[in-house]
Design an enzyme around this catalytic site. Structure first.
Site, mmCIF file in Angstrom:
data_model
loop_
_atom_site.group_PDB
_atom_site.id
_atom_site.type_symbol
_atom_site.label_atom_id
_atom_site.label_comp_id
_atom_site.label_asym_id
_atom_site.label_seq_id
_atom_site.Cartn_x
_atom_site.Cartn_y
_atom_site.Cartn_z
ATOM 1 N N ASP A 197 0.870 -1.182 0.000
ATOM 2 C CA ASP A 197 0.000 0.000 0.000
ATOM 3 C C ASP A 197 0.901 1.224 0.000
ATOM 4 O OD1 ASP A 197 -3.210 0.482 0.978
ATOM 5 O OD2 ASP A 197 -1.841 2.190 1.134
ATOM 6 N N LEU A 233 -18.395 -7.751 -2.607
ATOM 7 C CA LEU A 233 -18.558 -7.852 -1.152
ATOM 8 C C LEU A 233 -19.257 -6.617 -0.604
ATOM 9 C CD1 LEU A 233 -16.399 -5.759 0.326
ATOM 10 C CD2 LEU A 233 -14.772 -7.519 -0.270
ATOM 11 N N CYS A 285 -19.376 3.119 -2.425
ATOM 12 C CA CYS A 285 -19.720 2.441 -3.682
ATOM 13 C C CYS A 285 -20.880 3.112 -4.402
ATOM 14 C CB CYS A 285 -20.008 0.978 -3.412
ATOM 15 S SG CYS A 285 -18.501 0.093 -2.962
HETATM 16 N N1 LIG Z 1 -15.558 -0.821 0.046
HETATM 17 C C1 LIG Z 1 -16.421 -1.623 -0.587
HETATM 18 O O1 LIG Z 1 -17.421 -2.080 -0.039
HETATM 19 C C2 LIG Z 1 -16.169 -2.018 -2.022
HETATM 20 C C3 LIG Z 1 -16.855 -3.112 -2.551
HETATM 21 C C4 LIG Z 1 -16.606 -3.464 -3.877
HETATM 22 C C5 LIG Z 1 -15.717 -2.720 -4.641
HETATM 23 N N2 LIG Z 1 -15.094 -1.653 -4.094
HETATM 24 C C6 LIG Z 1 -14.132 -0.911 -4.935
HETATM 25 O O2 LIG Z 1 -12.808 -1.324 -4.594
HETATM 26 C C7 LIG Z 1 -11.897 -0.215 -4.679
HETATM 27 C C8 LIG Z 1 -11.218 -0.007 -3.337
HETATM 28 O O3 LIG Z 1 -12.208 0.324 -2.384
HETATM 29 P P1 LIG Z 1 -11.878 0.315 -0.819
HETATM 30 O O4 LIG Z 1 -13.166 0.554 -0.126
HETATM 31 O O5 LIG Z 1 -11.069 -0.877 -0.486
HETATM 32 O O6 LIG Z 1 -10.982 1.628 -0.734
HETATM 33 P P2 LIG Z 1 -9.987 2.043 0.426
HETATM 34 O O7 LIG Z 1 -9.852 3.515 0.331
HETATM 35 O O8 LIG Z 1 -10.421 1.428 1.713
HETATM 36 O O9 LIG Z 1 -8.617 1.356 0.021
HETATM 37 C C9 LIG Z 1 -7.793 1.790 -1.019
HETATM 38 C C10 LIG Z 1 -6.366 1.574 -0.594
HETATM 39 O O10 LIG Z 1 -5.535 1.828 -1.722
HETATM 40 C C11 LIG Z 1 -4.370 2.493 -1.270
HETATM 41 N N3 LIG Z 1 -3.753 3.183 -2.414
HETATM 42 C C12 LIG Z 1 -4.194 4.281 -3.062
HETATM 43 N N4 LIG Z 1 -3.355 4.568 -4.067
HETATM 44 C C13 LIG Z 1 -2.386 3.638 -4.070
HETATM 45 C C14 LIG Z 1 -1.238 3.404 -4.871
HETATM 46 N N5 LIG Z 1 -0.935 4.198 -5.885
HETATM 47 N N6 LIG Z 1 -0.450 2.336 -4.580
HETATM 48 C C15 LIG Z 1 -0.763 1.521 -3.536
HETATM 49 N N7 LIG Z 1 -1.829 1.694 -2.748
HETATM 50 C C16 LIG Z 1 -2.622 2.747 -3.013
HETATM 51 C C17 LIG Z 1 -4.874 3.438 -0.189
HETATM 52 O O11 LIG Z 1 -3.844 3.862 0.666
HETATM 53 C C18 LIG Z 1 -5.910 2.542 0.511
HETATM 54 O O12 LIG Z 1 -5.344 1.819 1.572
HETATM 55 C C19 LIG Z 1 -12.741 0.961 -5.164
HETATM 56 O O13 LIG Z 1 -12.671 1.030 -6.545
HETATM 57 C C20 LIG Z 1 -14.145 0.579 -4.725
HETATM 58 O O14 LIG Z 1 -15.136 1.186 -5.525
HETATM 59 C C21 LIG Z 1 -15.275 -1.292 -2.802
#
Ligand SMILES: NC(=O)c1ccc[n+]([C@@H]2O[C@H](COP(=O)([O-])OP(=O)(O)OC[C@H]3O[C@@H](n4cnc5c(N)ncnc54)[C@H](O)[C@@H]3O)[C@@H](O)[C@H]2O)c1
Length: 449
Positions: free
Chosen positions: A30, A154, A279
């Protein structure tokens, strides 16, 4: 198989932990070094039921590791899951700069061929751009990359259960080889060869999930189309709720009866403060934007988004009507997270409620089982209480913003005794209006007399 996970947020951590529990060797990285340090010290930076246990087990079995050295993590895996955030821009368009950043990093750091998987939610045609970026930034094409899309379905709050017991696994690939790799990754999940922390060996016997192999564009579309449809359903219930208020119906009765029709289904037909989280709000915006850029009008989604934004105004109409003047009043806000069982406050309706209350000069006392820490960073001047009964002490009104079980089962006789005024405005329709009235409360909810 050796897998790399880039981005250790909600999706990355659950994906990494569950695939490690399913027997793969997972290397996580990360951009946020503090997050990696926390994970290496055995702490979980988010609240998600069972995640702690799955991570502990995978770590003890040396199946999962965390590093802030992206190059090291990229080189370690045969397959790379991109799980970084894709937040909305002002225009509603998805901001794909983190995906682009990661693509360039992978191209630069990889020494052997990789299958690069979009797990983040991205608009259709991102796969094409991803493939282009990987080729353009690789060392003169010496390392070959293939791309796949594997959208994640999820739900926060039940994320571990959802990952181990999915309804479907969607995989968009461009070759039979890509499909074979994806099948191998998900085989232990499909064959239930993992220790399930949710059911402890007694997993339900329902049919195993189907692995759907599609094109990359279809997989990308499936995710946005699914989330937008669910958002549409919630807004539909909210319009029915407004109708009920004017006509004298009961939205709970109406939506329950509607939902018993299996073609409609009971889920996501809940009237109230509307949807939030990381989302639905951004995905519906991104889908509208994508459609607009290719000349397809998606007016029904625009309406769903508009209805959702108006829910806060509708709530405040009720607040003003019941409370009259907000300035100088002590208001208890029960619930900050965008939904129950998570500490996630991104685009949470409760935050908008708190912001407006403060703007109008109220003294806000808030309670939430998990989201106080994150909310305090945004609203340092709110008084926070772990104990909801403390938040109610001396309150002129209680506002229910999240459907946590602890609020659903609150003892209102006890809570009401310490309130300055027995007034409850319920943004989640948690209580029986008759019972609240019998206890001497002035009670307002959505779509019920
Ligand atoms: N949260 C949900 O319920 C959910 C469900 C399905 C899909 N999604 C999708 O999944 C993706 C992530 O969502 P999330 O809720 O886990 O987000 P989040 O913000 O919790 O996690 C994203 C992570 O990516 C890291 N990050 C950002 N840029 C980076 C880089 N260049 N290199 C390495 N790490 C980097 C951030 O520090 C963070 O820890 C989004 O596209 C979201 O739409 C989320």
């Amino acid at each position: 198989m050796r897998l790399t996970v880039i981005g250790c947020g909600y999706v990355g951590l659950v994906t990494g932990a569950c695939l490690a529990a399913a027997g793969h060797e997972v290397f996580c990285t990360d951009i946020d070094k503090k997050r990696i340090d926390l994970l290496n010290s055995g702490k979980v930076p988010i609240y998600e039921e069972h995640l702690d246990e799955v991570l502990k087990r995978a770590t003890a079995q040396k199946k999962i590791s965390f590093t802030d050295d992206a190059g090291e993590a990229i080189r370690a895996g045969e397959v790379i899951f991109i799980c970084v955030g894709t937040p909305p821009k002002e225009t509603g368009e998805a901001d794909l700069s983190a995906i682009d950043h990661v693509a360039r990093q992978i191209a630069r750091e990889a020494r052997t061929p990789k299958l690069v998987i979009e797990k983040s939610t991205v608009p259709a045609l991102t796969g094409v751009q991803l493939q282009k970026a990987l080729a353009a930034y690789s060392r003169g094409g010496a390392v070959k990359f293939a791309v796949a899309s594997n959208p994640e379905f999820l739900r926060e709050g039940t994320a571990v259960e959802d990952f181990f017991h999915p309804d479907r696994i969607v995989v968009g690939v461009e070759s039979e080889k890509g499909a074979a790799v994806m099948r191998e990754i998900y085989e232990p999940i499909l064959d239930r060869k993992f220790h399930c922390p949710v059911h402890g060996g007694n997993c339900p016997k329902d049919p195993n999930a189907e692995l759907l192999i599609t094109t990359i564009s279809s997989a990308e579309l499936i995710k946005h189309a699914s989330n937008s449809f669910l958002a549409l359903k919630i807004s539909y219930a909210n319009v029915i709720s407004d109708l009920c208020e004017r006509i004298g119906g009961d939205v709970e009765e109406v939506t329950r009866a509607m939902g018993l029709d299996p073609r409609i289904g009971t889920q996501f037909l809940k009237a109230g403060l509307g949807f939030g989280g990381f989302c639905f709000p951004k995905d519906i915006q991104a889908f509208i934007h994508l459609a607009g850029t290719i000349g397809v009008e998606f007016d029904m989604l625009k309406a769903a988004e508009r209805v959702n934004k108006q829910r806060i105004d509708r709530f405040f109409e009720k607040i003003h009507k019941a409370l009259w003047v907000v300035k100088g009043k002590k208001i208890a806000v029960l619930g900050l997270a965008f939904k129950a069982n998570t500490d996630d406050i991104r685009f949470a309706p409760a935050l908008e409620v708190v912001r407006k209350l403060q703007e109008e000069g109220a003294e806000v006392h808030a309670s939430d089982p998990q989201a106080i820490g994150r909310t305090r960073e945004i609203f340092p001047h709110v008084c926070y209480h772990e104990d909801p009964y403390k938040a109610l002490e001396g309150a002129d009104a209680a506002l229910i913003c999240t459907e946590w079980k602890i609020f659903r089962t609150l003892d209102w006789e006890k809570g009401g005794r310490s309130m300055a005024r027995r007034l409850v405005l319920d943004g989640r329709n948690l209580y029986d209006p008759k019972k609240m009235q019998q206890m001497g409360f002035e009670y307002h909810s959505f779509g019920r007399a």
